[in-house]
Design an enzyme around this catalytic site. Sequence first.
Site, PDB file in Angstrom:
ATOM      1  N   LEU A 124      33.111  41.736  39.404  1.00 10.19           N
ATOM      2  CA  LEU A 124      33.991  41.532  40.469  1.00 10.19           C
ATOM      3  C   LEU A 124      33.770  40.356  41.178  1.00 10.19           C
ATOM      4  O   LEU A 124      32.883  39.631  41.140  1.00 10.19           O
ATOM      5  CB  LEU A 124      33.596  42.701  41.399  1.00 10.19           C
ATOM      6  CG  LEU A 124      33.431  43.834  41.055  1.00 10.19           C
ATOM      7  CD1 LEU A 124      32.834  44.996  42.245  1.00 10.19           C
ATOM      8  CD2 LEU A 124      34.634  44.690  40.434  1.00 10.19           C
ATOM      9  N   MET A 173      31.178  35.255  32.119  1.00 10.00           N
ATOM     10  CA  MET A 173      31.991  34.611  33.422  1.00 10.00           C
ATOM     11  C   MET A 173      31.455  34.772  34.701  1.00 10.00           C
ATOM     12  O   MET A 173      31.808  34.056  35.441  1.00 10.00           O
ATOM     13  CB  MET A 173      33.384  34.851  33.204  1.00 10.00           C
ATOM     14  CG  MET A 173      34.477  33.870  33.845  1.00 10.00           C
ATOM     15  SD  MET A 173      34.163  32.292  33.330  1.00 10.00           S
ATOM     16  CE  MET A 173      34.136  31.343  34.954  1.00 10.00           C
ATOM     17  N   LYS A 174      31.134  35.906  34.940  1.00  9.72           N
ATOM     18  CA  LYS A 174      30.772  36.344  36.253  1.00  9.72           C
ATOM     19  C   LYS A 174      29.457  35.527  36.712  1.00  9.72           C
ATOM     20  O   LYS A 174      29.337  35.197  37.877  1.00  9.72           O
ATOM     21  CB  LYS A 174      30.463  37.811  36.509  1.00  9.72           C
ATOM     22  CG  LYS A 174      29.705  38.204  37.720  1.00  9.72           C
ATOM     23  CD  LYS A 174      30.906  38.041  38.880  1.00  9.72           C
ATOM     24  CE  LYS A 174      30.087  38.682  40.098  1.00  9.72           C
ATOM     25  NZ  LYS A 174      30.641  38.324  41.394  1.00  9.72           N
ATOM     26  N   LEU A 175      28.570  35.307  35.804  1.00 10.79           N
ATOM     27  CA  LEU A 175      27.209  34.717  35.894  1.00 10.79           C
ATOM     28  C   LEU A 175      27.485  33.101  36.417  1.00 10.79           C
ATOM     29  O   LEU A 175      27.128  32.462  37.000  1.00 10.79           O
ATOM     30  CB  LEU A 175      26.344  34.634  34.822  1.00 10.79           C
ATOM     31  CG  LEU A 175      25.754  35.999  34.494  1.00 10.79           C
ATOM     32  CD1 LEU A 175      24.848  35.927  33.526  1.00 10.79           C
ATOM     33  CD2 LEU A 175      25.149  36.582  35.942  1.00 10.79           C
ATOM     34  N   ASN A 178      29.273  33.149  39.877  1.00 12.59           N
ATOM     35  CA  ASN A 178      28.133  33.298  40.871  1.00 12.59           C
ATOM     36  C   ASN A 178      27.461  32.051  41.019  1.00 12.59           C
ATOM     37  O   ASN A 178      26.897  31.420  42.244  1.00 12.59           O
ATOM     38  CB  ASN A 178      27.439  34.273  40.700  1.00 12.59           C
ATOM     39  CG  ASN A 178      28.150  35.582  41.252  1.00 12.59           C
ATOM     40  OD1 ASN A 178      29.346  35.589  41.575  1.00 12.59           O
ATOM     41  ND2 ASN A 178      27.191  36.898  41.550  1.00 12.59           N
TER      42      ASN A 178
END
Length: 299
Positions: A124, A173-175, A178
């Site tokens: 998310l 991609m989330k890492l 973030n």
Amino acid sequence: MSKERVGFIGVGLMGHGMAANLIDKGWPLTIMGHRNRKPVDDLLARGAREARTPREVAQNSDILFICVTGTPQVEALVRGPDGILEGAHDKLVVVDTSTAIPDSTIALAEELKAKGAAMADAPLGGTPVQAAAGELSAMVGADPEVFARIEPAIRAWAARVVHLGPVGFGHKMKLLNNFLSLGYAAIYAEALAVARKNGISVATFDSVIRGSRMDCGFYQTFMGYALEGNPEAHKFTLTNAHKDMRYLATMANESGIANHIGAAVKNMFAFAEGIGRGQDYVPLLADIVAEANGVKIEK
């Protein structure tokens, strides 16, 4: 056209809003009990059904969303006693919306495939407020045919859905996402400490940055605490931030990448957690860095 059966495990800060949008938009919903009964009871009042185990949720779902802290929790839900693997069937797609280690996600996908089920990752972007409003973003890793099935359900709680590639790509991609946001948090906190030490107030600092090319949505939520004093402006804990930066370091290490800046950002969150402030939300890092440097914090 009837909607597929949806399961949801992890109806906490983010998951409650996501699940509420699903049921309010007509998706048949089965949830698993949570240690905090308030969101569970709210969803039951809206028409959800409660299951007692991950296996039971899986058996009664065609699409099963997971929204928990990270990789250890996801692995336990899938592989543990009465876990999702025990209830997997050939119509099931497990969608992990947590922030997790990509290699673990890929391994779990293979284990579910052996049971005839599929997996996708859809971590998310956004806050609990956006989750409640159905305005999150989703970064999705899935095979094309799996993505076509799960996209309508994801759009019940997401305003922006991007299909990045096969399973694992969402978590990769989330890492990175973030890393950018938490890197900004570390920079903002340090810049504000230097500013305060040199006689520049938070309000003065903000008067220059807000509305400039350096302004952004994350800056505004961070400053919701530093400027306006709202401790819940961005409800994401420093412990979770530290965890995400450790996951980024793992991905960088496995890629053979020297991530000097990532290590520095990780260590700032490690420090905050190490001094007992891990349950504070990320914007409070501004005070932690200031206090560590003997800077007086104006109220």
